[in-house]
Scaffold this active site. Structure first.
Site, PDB file in Angstrom:
ATOM      1  CB  CYS A 105      -0.792   0.041   1.373  1.00 51.05           C
ATOM      2  SG  CYS A 105      -1.804   1.523   1.346  1.00 51.05           S
ATOM      3  CE  LYS A 147      -2.024  -6.499  -5.022  1.00 50.14           C
ATOM      4  NZ  LYS A 147      -1.797  -5.235  -4.976  1.00 50.14           N
ATOM      5  N   GLY A 210      -1.384  -5.385 -12.274  1.00 54.90           N
ATOM      6  CA  GLY A 210      -0.793  -3.822 -12.780  1.00 54.90           C
ATOM      7  C   GLY A 210      -1.365  -4.159 -14.285  1.00 54.90           C
ATOM      8  N   GLY A 233      -7.144  -5.409  -9.686  1.00 59.80           N
ATOM      9  CA  GLY A 233      -7.580  -4.439  -8.940  1.00 59.80           C
ATOM     10  C   GLY A 233      -8.260  -3.360  -9.671  1.00 59.80           C
TER      11      GLY A 233
END
Length: 335
Positions: A105, A147, A210, A233
């Protein structure tokens, strides 16, 4: 395309939902499962310390549907003892089937406290956190994954060392978002880093994350990098059906046709109802679920010929019935 094995979890397709704060709650995951059941859909991340201390808001975030399987949750924090205690609390209660660790994050409110993407820059701390999580989860047979990003910035690249530490400490799989923390979500993801991580980590699955916006992107990432699966995501925001498309494409089927506005409106109507039922009404009588739905409006309507006025009104709706009326007005205007 074969499935994906993460510890004891045998998944039918190598497609994973990335945890996204304020998005991947139980209602959103229920919509995703409608189009592709049985995948790994990760709940939004929760702070280990808040969970251990019994924070009421955090407890509400750890919510799964009655038929949801596997139940997956992401934890973040920078204190190995708190991480271990949080994992033990979840595991001993039989609350989860899988735990993911957040080391990627980039948000300042997370990294300034030493969590998220800041952790891999301290390899001894990273190792201690991973060891604490795996030690607490192993007696219950719960796999732990991690992750992370490429590094802090281009001068502090950590992902290869992070992958090797994860492998050493018994992490069941790793996922790389192929950007640095400094990039946040700007620029293009550097898929070549996923390939390098796959070449460096040999005994556990490596997943890529990504710039997967469509089914073809997932297949191309796996071909170009050799990764074992993909983590989705932002590409699924306003498109929970993307998971069905991905499973079909990776299984060799042609990608489904683009959905029309009527299909999208029906999903929006279902989503607002699920959110309304999920969130309690506050003391002022506000439907918190409808309020939460507002941010999804622009995502759902991206690329569709819907005027700015109706978009704005949907993004200010305060009740399920108001959303229904506005969706009907939107469809009537587009006939």
């Amino acid at each position: 395309m074969s499935g994906l094995q993460i510890g004891s979890l045998a998944l039918p397709s190598p497609v994973v939902l990335a945890p996204m704060a304020g998005v991947t709650n139980a209602p959103f995951r229920a919509l995703c499962r409608r189009f592709a059941p049985g995948l790994l859909y990760v709940n939004e991340m929760v702070m280990a310390t808040a969970l251990v201390h019994g924070n009421a808001k955090t407890e509400r975030m750890v919510t799964f549907g009655p038929d949801e399987s596997p139940r997956s949750l992401q934890l973040y924090g920078s204190d190995p003892k708190m991480i271990g205690a949080a994992v033990d609390r979840l595991a001993s209660a039989g609350a989860v089937d899988h735990i993911d660790m957040n080391f990627g994050c980039p948000a300042q409110k997370v990294t300034r406290k030493g969590g998220g993407a800041a952790v891999p820059a301290k390899p001894n701390l990273l190792r201690a956190i991973m060891r604490a999580a795996v030690s607490a989860a192993t007696p219950y047979g719960i796999p732990v994954t991690a992750k992370f990003r490429m590094g802090i910035d281009d001068s502090i690249i950590t992902y290869l060392d992070t992958g090797r530490i994860a492998e050493d400490e018994g992490i069941a799989a790793v996922a790389l978002h192929a950007r640095t923390a400094e990039q946040h979500y700007s620029g293009e993801a550097r898929w070549e880093a996923i390939a390098r991580l796959k070449g460096s980590v040999s005994s556990i699955p490596v997943l890529g994350n990504g710039d997967i916006w469509a089914a073809d992107d997932a297949a191309r990432m796996m071909r170009e990098t050799g990764c074992d699966g993909v983590v989705i995501g932002r590409g699924c925001l306003g498109r929970p059906w993307l998971f069905g498309d991905l499973v079909a494409a990776l299984g060799g089927a042609p990608a489904p046709a683009a959905r029309d506005l009527g299909f999208v409106a029906a999903i929006m109507a279902d989503h607002v109802r699920l959110l309304s039922a999920h969130f309690p009404t506050d003391d002022a009588g506000t439907d918190r679920g409808v309020r939460d739905f507002r941010k999804h409006v622009s995502w759902y309507l991206t690329g569709y010929p819907v005027g700015g006025e109706i978009r704005a009104r949907l993004a200010m709706a305060s009740s399920v019935s108001e959303v229904d009326d506005l969706l009907g007005e939107m469809l009537a205007a587009n006939r």
